[in-house]
Design a protein around this motif. Sequence first.
Motif, PDB file in Angstrom:
ATOM      1  N   ILE A 107       3.487   4.175 -10.411  1.00  0.00           N
ATOM      2  CA  ILE A 107       3.701   2.762 -10.084  1.00  0.00           C
ATOM      3  C   ILE A 107       4.257   2.047 -11.310  1.00  0.00           C
ATOM      4  O   ILE A 107       3.676   2.129 -12.392  1.00  0.00           O
ATOM      5  CB  ILE A 107       2.373   2.128  -9.618  1.00  0.00           C
ATOM      6  CG1 ILE A 107       1.865   2.878  -8.366  1.00  0.00           C
ATOM      7  CG2 ILE A 107       2.538   0.642  -9.340  1.00  0.00           C
ATOM      8  CD1 ILE A 107       0.565   2.367  -7.800  1.00  0.00           C
ATOM      9  N   VAL A 113      10.006  -6.886  -6.991  1.00  0.00           N
ATOM     10  CA  VAL A 113       9.883  -5.727  -6.105  1.00  0.00           C
ATOM     11  C   VAL A 113       8.900  -5.982  -4.970  1.00  0.00           C
ATOM     12  O   VAL A 113       8.790  -5.184  -4.038  1.00  0.00           O
ATOM     13  CB  VAL A 113       9.463  -4.464  -6.893  1.00  0.00           C
ATOM     14  CG1 VAL A 113      10.563  -4.041  -7.857  1.00  0.00           C
ATOM     15  CG2 VAL A 113       8.140  -4.675  -7.631  1.00  0.00           C
ATOM     16  N   GLU A 136       0.809  -1.222   0.000  1.00  0.00           N
ATOM     17  CA  GLU A 136       0.000   0.000   0.000  1.00  0.00           C
ATOM     18  C   GLU A 136       0.837   1.266   0.000  1.00  0.00           C
ATOM     19  O   GLU A 136       1.960   1.278   0.508  1.00  0.00           O
ATOM     20  CB  GLU A 136      -0.937   0.003   1.214  1.00  0.00           C
ATOM     21  CG  GLU A 136      -1.819  -1.234   1.320  1.00  0.00           C
ATOM     22  CD  GLU A 136      -2.707  -1.460   0.098  1.00  0.00           C
ATOM     23  OE1 GLU A 136      -2.893  -0.518  -0.697  1.00  0.00           O
ATOM     24  OE2 GLU A 136      -3.215  -2.587  -0.076  1.00  0.00           O
ATOM     25  N   TYR A 137       0.268   2.299  -0.569  1.00  0.00           N
ATOM     26  CA  TYR A 137       0.913   3.618  -0.536  1.00  0.00           C
ATOM     27  C   TYR A 137      -0.021   4.692   0.034  1.00  0.00           C
ATOM     28  O   TYR A 137       0.430   5.748   0.442  1.00  0.00           O
ATOM     29  CB  TYR A 137       1.362   4.029  -1.948  1.00  0.00           C
ATOM     30  CG  TYR A 137       0.206   4.225  -2.905  1.00  0.00           C
ATOM     31  CD1 TYR A 137      -0.268   3.168  -3.666  1.00  0.00           C
ATOM     32  CD2 TYR A 137      -0.433   5.451  -3.017  1.00  0.00           C
ATOM     33  CE1 TYR A 137      -1.343   3.324  -4.525  1.00  0.00           C
ATOM     34  CE2 TYR A 137      -1.509   5.614  -3.878  1.00  0.00           C
ATOM     35  CZ  TYR A 137      -1.961   4.552  -4.621  1.00  0.00           C
ATOM     36  OH  TYR A 137      -3.035   4.715  -5.456  1.00  0.00           O
ATOM     37  N   TRP A 155       9.186   0.717  -5.605  1.00  0.00           N
ATOM     38  CA  TRP A 155       7.926   0.092  -5.202  1.00  0.00           C
ATOM     39  C   TRP A 155       7.470   0.637  -3.856  1.00  0.00           C
ATOM     40  O   TRP A 155       8.334   0.840  -3.016  1.00  0.00           O
ATOM     41  CB  TRP A 155       8.120  -1.437  -5.126  1.00  0.00           C
ATOM     42  CG  TRP A 155       6.866  -2.151  -4.793  1.00  0.00           C
ATOM     43  CD1 TRP A 155       6.475  -2.614  -3.561  1.00  0.00           C
ATOM     44  CD2 TRP A 155       5.799  -2.456  -5.692  1.00  0.00           C
ATOM     45  NE1 TRP A 155       5.247  -3.191  -3.646  1.00  0.00           N
ATOM     46  CE2 TRP A 155       4.805  -3.101  -4.938  1.00  0.00           C
ATOM     47  CE3 TRP A 155       5.580  -2.222  -7.059  1.00  0.00           C
ATOM     48  CZ2 TRP A 155       3.599  -3.525  -5.502  1.00  0.00           C
ATOM     49  CZ3 TRP A 155       4.396  -2.651  -7.622  1.00  0.00           C
ATOM     50  CH2 TRP A 155       3.422  -3.300  -6.852  1.00  0.00           C
ATOM     51  N   PRO A 156       6.189   0.809  -3.597  1.00  0.00           N
ATOM     52  CA  PRO A 156       5.080   0.661  -4.549  1.00  0.00           C
ATOM     53  C   PRO A 156       4.878   1.883  -5.448  1.00  0.00           C
ATOM     54  O   PRO A 156       4.259   1.756  -6.495  1.00  0.00           O
ATOM     55  CB  PRO A 156       3.876   0.459  -3.621  1.00  0.00           C
ATOM     56  CG  PRO A 156       4.236   1.163  -2.364  1.00  0.00           C
ATOM     57  CD  PRO A 156       5.733   1.054  -2.231  1.00  0.00           C
ATOM     58  N   VAL A 157       5.337   3.048  -5.041  1.00  0.00           N
ATOM     59  CA  VAL A 157       5.305   4.209  -5.945  1.00  0.00           C
ATOM     60  C   VAL A 157       6.731   4.697  -6.037  1.00  0.00           C
ATOM     61  O   VAL A 157       7.420   4.815  -5.015  1.00  0.00           O
ATOM     62  CB  VAL A 157       4.392   5.339  -5.401  1.00  0.00           C
ATOM     63  CG1 VAL A 157       4.327   6.491  -6.399  1.00  0.00           C
ATOM     64  CG2 VAL A 157       2.994   4.816  -5.121  1.00  0.00           C
ATOM     65  N   MET A 158       7.203   4.956  -7.237  1.00  0.00           N
ATOM     66  CA  MET A 158       8.627   5.265  -7.366  1.00  0.00           C
ATOM     67  C   MET A 158       8.947   6.729  -7.074  1.00  0.00           C
ATOM     68  O   MET A 158       8.181   7.627  -7.441  1.00  0.00           O
ATOM     69  CB  MET A 158       9.160   4.875  -8.749  1.00  0.00           C
ATOM     70  CG  MET A 158       8.693   5.725  -9.893  1.00  0.00           C
ATOM     71  SD  MET A 158       9.459   5.243 -11.498  1.00  0.00           S
ATOM     72  CE  MET A 158      10.999   6.172 -11.447  1.00  0.00           C
ATOM     73  N   GLU A 194      13.332  -0.012  -4.480  1.00  0.00           N
ATOM     74  CA  GLU A 194      12.932   1.309  -3.988  1.00  0.00           C
ATOM     75  C   GLU A 194      11.884   1.973  -4.880  1.00  0.00           C
ATOM     76  O   GLU A 194      11.289   2.975  -4.497  1.00  0.00           O
ATOM     77  CB  GLU A 194      14.148   2.241  -3.899  1.00  0.00           C
ATOM     78  CG  GLU A 194      15.098   1.926  -2.762  1.00  0.00           C
ATOM     79  CD  GLU A 194      16.076   0.809  -3.081  1.00  0.00           C
ATOM     80  OE1 GLU A 194      16.005   0.226  -4.192  1.00  0.00           O
ATOM     81  OE2 GLU A 194      16.921   0.497  -2.224  1.00  0.00           O
TER      82      GLU A 194
END
Lengths: 751, 751
Positions: free
Chosen positions: A436, A454, A238-239, A646-649, A644
């Motif tokens: 993502i 990832v 999750e982000y 993941w989950p949002v770059m 790194e």
Amino acid sequence: MTSDSQPTPHPLRPLTDEELSRARDLVVEKHAGDGVALFFRSVYVDEPKREELTEYLIAEHAGQTPKTRIPRQVTVLFDRVKDGVPQLTEEIVDVEAGEICRTKEFPAYCQTSYTAAEFGLFHDICVASDMFKTAMEEFSIPEDFTITIDPWPYGGLDPEEDVPRYMQGLVYARKKTDNNPDANHYGYPIPIIPVMDMATKNMIRVDRLATGGKGDSLYPSPPSDKPKELFTHGQSAEYAPELLDRPLRTDVKPIDITQPEGASFKVHSDNLVEWQKWRFRLGFTPREGAILHDVCYDGRPILYRLSFSEMTVPYGDPRPPFQRKQAFDFGDGGIGRAANNLKLGCDCLGAIHYVSTVVANPEGKPDVAQNVVCMHEQDNGIGWKHTNFRTDRAVVTRLREFVIQFIATLANYEYVFAFKLDTAGGITVETRATGIVSVVPIDDGKVSDYGNVVFPGVLAQNHQHIFAVRIDPSIDSYSESETAVVLEESHPIPMNKETNPFGNGYEVRRERIESAMYTDAEPKVNRTVKMENVNKKNPISGKNVGYKFVPNATQLMLADENSTQAARAPYAKHHLWVTGYRDEELWAAGEFTNQSKKEEGGVKAMVERGDWFVDTPSASSEKGQRSHPVVWNVFGLTHNPRVEDWPVMPVEIHQFHIRPADFFTSNPALDMPGKKNETSVLLSCCGKTESPQTNGEKSGSTQADPLTHQQGTGDDIDPKKLQNGNGATDKENKRKSTTLSKIFAWKKEST
Amino acid sequence: MTSDSQPTPHPLRPLTDEELSRARDLVVEKHAGDGVALFFRSVYVDEPKREELTEYLIAEHAGQTPKTRIPRQVTVLFDRVKDGVPQLTEEIVDVEAGEICRTKEFPAYCQTSYTAAEFGLFHDICVASDMFKTAMEEFSIPEDFTITIDPWPYGGLDPEEDVPRYMQGLVYARKKTDNNPDANHYGYPIPIIPVMDMATKNMIRVDRLATGGKGDSLYPSPPSDKPKELFTHGQSAEYAPELLDRPLRTDVKPIDITQPEGASFKVHSDNLVEWQKWRFRLGFTPREGAILHDVCYDGRPILYRLSFSEMTVPYGDPRPPFQRKQAFDFGDGGIGRAANNLKLGCDCLGAIHYVSTVVANPEGKPDVAQNVVCMHEQDNGIGWKHTNFRTDRAVVTRLREFVIQFIATLANYEYVFAFKLDTAGGITVETRATGIVSVVPIDDGKVSDYGNVVFPGVLAQNHQHIFAVRIDPSIDSYSESETAVVLEESHPIPMNKETNPFGNGYEVRRERIESAMYTDAEPKVNRTVKMENVNKKNPISGKNVGYKFVPNATQLMLADENSTQAARAPYAKHHLWVTGYRDEELWAAGEFTNQSKKEEGGVKAMVERGDWFVDTPSASSEKGQRSHPVVWNVFGLTHNPRVEDWPVMPVEIHQFHIRPADFFTSNPALDMPGKKNETSVLLSCCGKTESPQTNGEKSGSTQADPLTHQQGTGDDIDPKKLQNGNGATDKENKRKSTTLSKIFAWKKEST
């Protein structure tokens, strides 16, 4: 010719609701009674021809009433659907004259970009289909998951493939955590890709994906007898802050950026923007997002038009069907269409001006896309500085930038685009990649040569992003024939008695580009692209006035020359393209990228046309025409994902800088005031602010800052003891270091 | 072994006044009665040996009392002058034990950097000398000018040259405008270069400069019979605001950057800095300026030491004596020695912590160099963002950076250096070049192949700046043998049926560096340098934890391989050097660059030593030793000056990024709060702020922003009509564009 007293409306003014409706109505009227349905794809202003607009701009800048009234034309792109068969059609409508002036029907293989409506349609039909349901029976998914599909362009066709308009879907599961629709489904990919015919609305097939690792087959294994159990690991992908597996940081103190006296820029009607001697007109198109027209500095034209033209994202996983995984985010999607509605204090900090735009909904009626562009000023550190070592007098000014920013979401991924004008006459073009990464399933415990694991069961495939920026120069003149493109390089001179006796000399070589061509960045010789005015000389240096940039030598497209990926985007195989200007040629990979097998009408075709830029063409160029040069700068990033990402770059930032080169007679930022900012404060050692009285004015203690502090207690220093000197003068501080200014103060300077 | 209850002082604590005095006094005492004079050059901490410091750091981070007390050693560098002959001497003093533990006397050809005192001396003796006066008789200078000399390093020696410590001067005239000592003398260069012997204080000769242009001789013409008239053009070269030939801009509205709740970082005693999970110790040396020791993130070590090591500035003008024009700004000058005393609100904006340092004056006594380093936080735009297209929910966080900045003035030129740590675990190393380009005279009306005429009679010579950054990694371990350096490249795979049937696949190749070597940046294969821990795997990807950077493929040194310029700086001929660690080896071009003929003890020598980094060395490496790898990244700019670089050049910025690569198990910035900044404000079209009530919360009008505005009146839009919506939701605004979220809202998501 307008003769009334009303000023001529500016040809670069934005589209209005009324114009959009009028154009749509005229198209509907034309096709009424044909027994057809119209599916509207987009409506936007048809940009004036360069010749006409140039004439207008010359008059405008001279303060004269432009002689020609440029017809107001609007492009309406739609499917004319008869008996279920769509015919992609473009009508150019003169909204003032109330007539359709041009009609184009495109061949069936030309697939324009997808609309949001098509995405929605795909999802519904797919999940309801028996074909999809059957395919899903191969898998067993925990009860607290739901299925979610990301519609994707079908991608490039294999050489032997011949299909109508297709769409495919990447299938994921989403955890029904707290019933939160923002749970991240990308952590749970399912190894099937359903494909749909968008005209018939029929499901065509469901592709199955290989899920193996290093050494495994390129092709999927046959389904096993019993459903494969997925997503049993229980880890969090999750982000969204409310779903995060860790607490948010609480120690990030706010940074407030304010302009108490207001901002230094003005936005006038007809999207004219003025800031610090810069002046341009902001445009916005469904495909490109924000564009800059008629960029001038201090009344002198520099660029006729500056835009992001295309970006392709080829994936390097050789397993089918990933050869088709190659997005063209401008041609297949449309950055303007996908533009985010920006939020104050989140996407943009400070004093912000937002711009919205009128777009067409599927019925061709006007909607507003709110806040798709933000504009603001920012401080980018020191702009120029010099300290006179004799007097210790420092003159320091800041680098102020004016940012035009827009952000696009393309399913999983985000791009932040920006043009930044600065007070030194420079233009920075910036991209930030975030969002993502696109992922596919991988068997538990395996690793792959095609990407990085990832998250458990999740392979982020290696891929590239290759951008093309289109630069149409108008260096100190609107005349098409005055701009030349010159490659300037620095080369070693072999040591020799006559010209380089000590071997330190080097040589600057110049080569004017005489006809359309491509080349690559070459840092070994510091290859620099100069856009110059051949008739205007800098009065100081005697050289052509110009602007320059150094193409970044980023990695070009890796796909094999004979691959479909490469054939679709020849632009991505070279860093620099110089082509002859033609109206409406804006697309590095051609107008239709969606499902293309190869580029048509992109930079490769433009170069092959053989236009030339000098009065006397070389023999090889005779087939084209004498043209104005347009410059395309290609750069990118090879993205072999890190964990790194993941989950949002985190953003990966790329920039290039278009800077004046003998365009001015001195540093254009010389008149920037070096005024001290009065709100900056001194901090003691522990992040606490000094009391205002000590803010750099009354300080002078030389004790007790960390580097001179003496007690090695391991404890924090008492902030009360910490009043660092700032700008202390000799009078205030006798223990100032032995600087040159002091040495020189001891001596009497010769006179 | 310390057994008392006092905590062991940290071995990286800064030098104190008392330590400096004590060291100096011990040296004076030792040499008293020898009949010698001592001329102190610098006094600084002798850094602990890596082995000892590592042991200490491991204990420190484990919360244990370090077992070993590391001796506190201070280096005193001085000239021991006997009978007028200086002997450069280094004494290492144990200031706690009160004894000199090591003495080094350097050979006569080793010339250390100049001190400020030497510069002052040069100026006085030169202008008073008959030799200089006679030389000046060649020229006639207007009465309102005065002579000013910039002392310069003598530069590299020609192969046959053998001279003692020399200094040369670049001679200028300064307009006595308003008796302002900050008038810019660089606009008025005089074509002579006086040379002095620094030991005997005798003028040696006055070199004359060629002043011709394209096609003219490399050598100066003989003086004419009557004095040459200089500086008659009357144009202004000023940059100081009170002397400027144009008014300062009055429309640059302030940007205030404030942290009302304080900053997020802490500076503890012994220069320990903590910020957003980062932790490091700040060092500062006379040669390097600021350095980062023991850089950790979330308790895990990343870099043992990070520093700028050297920069050479070779000039490409082949005319003698410009072959000697090659500055080594670290070795000849010293960035720490030349560090600016930074000013709040000018050099640094926001909430700033300054650091000062103790330095030795010519008598070896302590002085304080005030505010030589500033540290602060800044916002660098969007850090990561994702919008869920189904729900339109955007999660966006900012990229926060912690900046450690220092600025050096080297006569005419300025460099701004910065290390920037960020919330995504990245480290950006940045240089900004600014200041006044080095110029020489050119005859009126001529142009040159060797540079650009930037002002009448003023030639700015083509040159390069080539930086070396030293990176000593400690990737997730203080153990010397755990860090490996790996080159990772992305290569095409030729299309083939077995492994790449569609040609889109590409391959990531890895090669561990087994022994000391150099190589170049190679963007064609996306060459990436990875610093990895060979024993620690990322639990998600299974790969070695690491940090990586992509060396920039900037142009390397152009000087001929056989030139003195090249021999002095072999480091500048390759982008990447990997060498075996040895204590005290910090200098890319060797310890003594001043008047060097060739590198001694720089990266070339280190590579030739043949150290290796694996347990089993290859045969070719047998002469060295098993070592810990140190990485040197070389980058630069070829600066062929523009007229815009005059009189003070706008910053030219270069950066590279050291980023985590599978070091973490997800994006380290995932826990950054996406809190909306509450002080950001909406601007209407004309730079005016909206009233607070409309700041994005209550807005919703979709009318009348520039891109939807309809009246082409050419006037400014009435700000009252301009209340741009921001973040309007569907509920608030029915004319929102057709986004995917709307499409998806129409449908029922499959469950």
